[in-house]
Design a protein around this motif. Structure first.
Motif, PDB file in Angstrom:
ATOM      1  N   ARG A 113     -53.665  41.961  13.799  1.00 11.32           N
ATOM      2  CA  ARG A 113     -54.391  41.910  15.064  1.00 11.32           C
ATOM      3  C   ARG A 113     -54.111  43.125  15.930  1.00 11.32           C
ATOM      4  O   ARG A 113     -53.017  43.700  15.893  1.00 11.32           O
ATOM      5  CB  ARG A 113     -54.040  40.622  15.807  1.00 11.32           C
ATOM      6  CG  ARG A 113     -54.492  39.369  15.070  1.00 11.32           C
ATOM      7  CD  ARG A 113     -54.099  38.079  15.743  1.00 11.32           C
ATOM      8  NE  ARG A 113     -54.674  36.937  15.038  1.00 11.32           N
ATOM      9  CZ  ARG A 113     -54.141  36.394  13.936  1.00 11.32           C
ATOM     10  NH1 ARG A 113     -53.027  36.884  13.428  1.00 11.32           N
ATOM     11  NH2 ARG A 113     -54.729  35.361  13.357  1.00 11.32           N
ATOM     12  N   CYS A 114     -55.123  43.457  16.735  1.00 11.39           N
ATOM     13  CA  CYS A 114     -55.029  44.646  17.581  1.00 11.39           C
ATOM     14  C   CYS A 114     -55.740  44.387  18.906  1.00 11.39           C
ATOM     15  O   CYS A 114     -56.866  43.890  18.917  1.00 11.39           O
ATOM     16  CB  CYS A 114     -55.670  45.828  16.869  1.00 11.39           C
ATOM     17  SG  CYS A 114     -55.877  47.310  17.900  1.00 11.39           S
ATOM     18  N   SER A 115     -55.086  44.762  19.990  1.00 14.13           N
ATOM     19  CA  SER A 115     -55.740  44.748  21.297  1.00 14.13           C
ATOM     20  C   SER A 115     -55.838  46.176  21.789  1.00 14.13           C
ATOM     21  O   SER A 115     -54.824  46.876  21.873  1.00 14.13           O
ATOM     22  CB  SER A 115     -54.937  43.907  22.295  1.00 14.13           C
ATOM     23  OG  SER A 115     -55.005  42.543  21.965  1.00 14.13           O
ATOM     24  N   GLN A 121     -64.487  42.395  15.196  1.00 18.00           N
ATOM     25  CA  GLN A 121     -64.206  42.745  16.586  1.00 18.00           C
ATOM     26  C   GLN A 121     -64.753  41.642  17.474  1.00 18.00           C
ATOM     27  O   GLN A 121     -65.875  41.161  17.265  1.00 18.00           O
ATOM     28  CB  GLN A 121     -64.824  44.093  16.977  1.00 18.00           C
ATOM     29  CG  GLN A 121     -64.423  44.531  18.391  1.00 18.00           C
ATOM     30  CD  GLN A 121     -64.996  45.866  18.794  1.00 18.00           C
ATOM     31  OE1 GLN A 121     -66.113  46.219  18.408  1.00 18.00           O
ATOM     32  NE2 GLN A 121     -64.249  46.623  19.583  1.00 18.00           N
ATOM     33  N   SER A 172     -60.940  43.220  21.211  1.00 14.17           N
ATOM     34  CA  SER A 172     -59.825  43.127  20.281  1.00 14.17           C
ATOM     35  C   SER A 172     -60.365  43.031  18.862  1.00 14.17           C
ATOM     36  O   SER A 172     -61.563  42.761  18.644  1.00 14.17           O
ATOM     37  CB  SER A 172     -58.944  41.921  20.603  1.00 14.17           C
ATOM     38  OG  SER A 172     -59.657  40.723  20.373  1.00 14.17           O
TER      39      SER A 172
END
Lengths: 113, 117
Positions: free
Chosen positions: B22-24, B68, B73
């Motif tokens: 996961r990525c913010s 996305q 995110s």
């Protein structure tokens, strides 16, 4: 596809001295950008400096400057007054028009006290 | 101003399993790119997401997929893990730009270290 070449796998420099890291690239585009990123042992990739190809003037950020030779497709990074915190992997990066970044294989820089 | 964040920091999986990273993005950024960095190598582009769609893709098999969300995110999913998938996975975000051809500085997260046993 763009290619980015860093021919110096490892380099070292004495603290307070100056070091230059080399990067060459290949492209058929006339207007583009080039980047240097630093990756310390903490792994976080940090932007060092950015150069726009259409600008004649070489970019400078405090102790970091570039020597951009467009005709030679060369983009070297000069670090002045080297500090222990400069020890890291340094990557040259070249994005295509879709903002897909191509990275070199990196240069591992060690600053010696 | 929060930078790019990624979770988890480390992950250990076995061959054949599936994983989700996961990525913010950085505040104000709307584009997320994912990179795979094998040990001793430079990052290799996997794909890029913009407006919840995959906009560009690198030379990675379909086992690598992403998503996305409306809040920008992103997730990276890898199915049927192989030993060769062991790497540092980096997420990078970039700000709103003039279009698909615009060049924007990418800001990277700290990465997720994936180990496949």
């Amino acid at each position: 596809a763009q290619t980015v070449t860093q021919s110096q796998p490892e380099m070292s420099v004495q603290e307070a001295e100056t070091v230059t890291l080399s990067c060459t690239y290949d492209t058929s585009e006339s207007n583009y950008y080039l980047f240097w990123y630093k990756q310390p042992p903490s792994r976080q990739m940090i932007l060092v400096i950015r150069q726009e190809a259409y600008k004649q003037q070489n970019a400078t950020e405090n102790r970091f400057s570039v020597n951009f030779q467009k005709a030679a497709k060369s983009f070297s990074l000069k670090i002045s007054d080297s500090q222990l915190g400069d020890t890291a992997m340094y990557f040259c990066a070249f994005p295509n028009t879709g903002n897909q970044f191509y990275f070199g294989t990196g240069t591992s820089l060690t600053v010696i006290p | 101003d929060a930078g790019v964040t990624q979770s988890p920091t480390h992950l250990i999986k076995t061959r054949g399993q599936q994983v989700t990273l996961r990525c913010s993005p950085k505040s104000g950024h709307d584009t997320v790119s994912w990179y795979q960095q094998a040990l001793g190598q430079g990052p290799q582009f996997i794909f890029q997401y913009y407006e919840e769609e995959e906009r560009q893709r690198g030379n990675f098999p379909d086992r690598f997929s992403g998503h996305q969300f409306p809040n920008y995110s992103s997730e990276l999913n890898v199915n049927a893990l192989l030993l060769g998938d062991s790497a540092l996975y980096l997420c990078a975000s970039s700000p709103p730009s003039g279009g698909a051809d615009a060049i924007d500085t990418q800001y990277f997260g700290p990465g997720t270290r994936l180990t496949v046993l």
